[in-house]
Design an enzyme around this catalytic site. Sequence first.
Site, PDB file in Angstrom:
ATOM      1  CG  HIS A   1      61.828  23.986 -49.117  1.00  0.00           C
ATOM      2  ND1 HIS A   1      61.294  24.292 -47.873  1.00  0.00           N
ATOM      3  CD2 HIS A   1      62.712  22.973 -48.906  1.00  0.00           C
ATOM      4  CE1 HIS A   1      61.833  23.497 -46.965  1.00  0.00           C
ATOM      5  NE2 HIS A   1      62.695  22.689 -47.560  1.00  0.00           N
ATOM      6  CD  GLU A   2      65.433  21.700 -51.519  1.00  0.00           C
ATOM      7  OE1 GLU A   2      66.500  21.831 -50.874  1.00  0.00           O
ATOM      8  OE2 GLU A   2      64.494  20.992 -51.114  1.00  0.00           O
TER       9      GLU A   2
ATOM     10  CG  HIS B   1      67.448  24.222 -47.238  1.00  0.00           C
ATOM     11  ND1 HIS B   1      67.210  24.264 -45.883  1.00  0.00           N
ATOM     12  CD2 HIS B   1      66.562  23.326 -47.752  1.00  0.00           C
ATOM     13  CE1 HIS B   1      66.239  23.424 -45.581  1.00  0.00           C
ATOM     14  NE2 HIS B   1      65.822  22.845 -46.703  1.00  0.00           N
TER      15      HIS B   1
ATOM     16  CG  HIS C   1      75.534  27.549 -46.692  1.00  0.00           C
ATOM     17  ND1 HIS C   1      76.227  27.252 -47.850  1.00  0.00           N
ATOM     18  CD2 HIS C   1      76.436  27.351 -45.679  1.00  0.00           C
ATOM     19  CE1 HIS C   1      77.460  26.894 -47.548  1.00  0.00           C
ATOM     20  NE2 HIS C   1      77.613  26.951 -46.247  1.00  0.00           N
TER      21      HIS C   1
END
Length: 226
Positions: A100-101, A104, A108
């Site tokens: 999940h991280e 991100h 980006h």
Amino acid sequence: MYYGFDPTFILMIPAIILTLYAQMKVKTTFEKYLRVQSKKGYTGAQVADYMLHSNGIEDVRIEMVQGHLSDHYDPRSKVLRLSRDVYAGTSIASVSVAAHEVGHAIQHAHGYAPLRIRSMLVPVANLGSSLAWIFIMAGFIISPAFLDMGILLFLGAVLFQIVTLPVEFNASSRALAGLESGNIVYQDEIRYSKRVLNAAALTYVAAAAAAVMQLIRLLVLRNQRD
């Protein structure tokens, strides 16, 4: 206000219940799947490293940080920070949160619009969170003009919570796609990863709901003051 009781507080009760439920759900779900080991045995750090490189992202560092559920991606320094349980763990919860991280970080790298908007709203949300209630209290004591300013500041924090929803949902979708396409977990384990990520997403839904209901409550109080 009736005998010290603010009837508009009733508007907050559903949001408070949802928030408490979401906090309990994410805690119990994470702890449950922290005990369920991924069959392939990859650590969260290995999953993050693999997904970053498979998406052509070479400039993001992976670090271990202290804390429980303190995992996050810092777009300013391009650092993926994973808690100890996630960084070194091989559980379903560990690989799911790590993925999940990474979602991100992929957002980006690809210039995902809602993430850019959320980043722009960070200073507005911080200012609103720190100053809004000062103006709101002054509005009830001194002048409605202060109340209007407080509500306007609080609106920035509400917008931040709303924009956070598509950012988090999209990161989870990218995580699940990466876990599946990269054969990081077996097909029958994907549903467990979904449960972990859905529980985490519920906390953001609850935060957004609480912020919206608080804004509605403030507007009702403003109208009553008039």
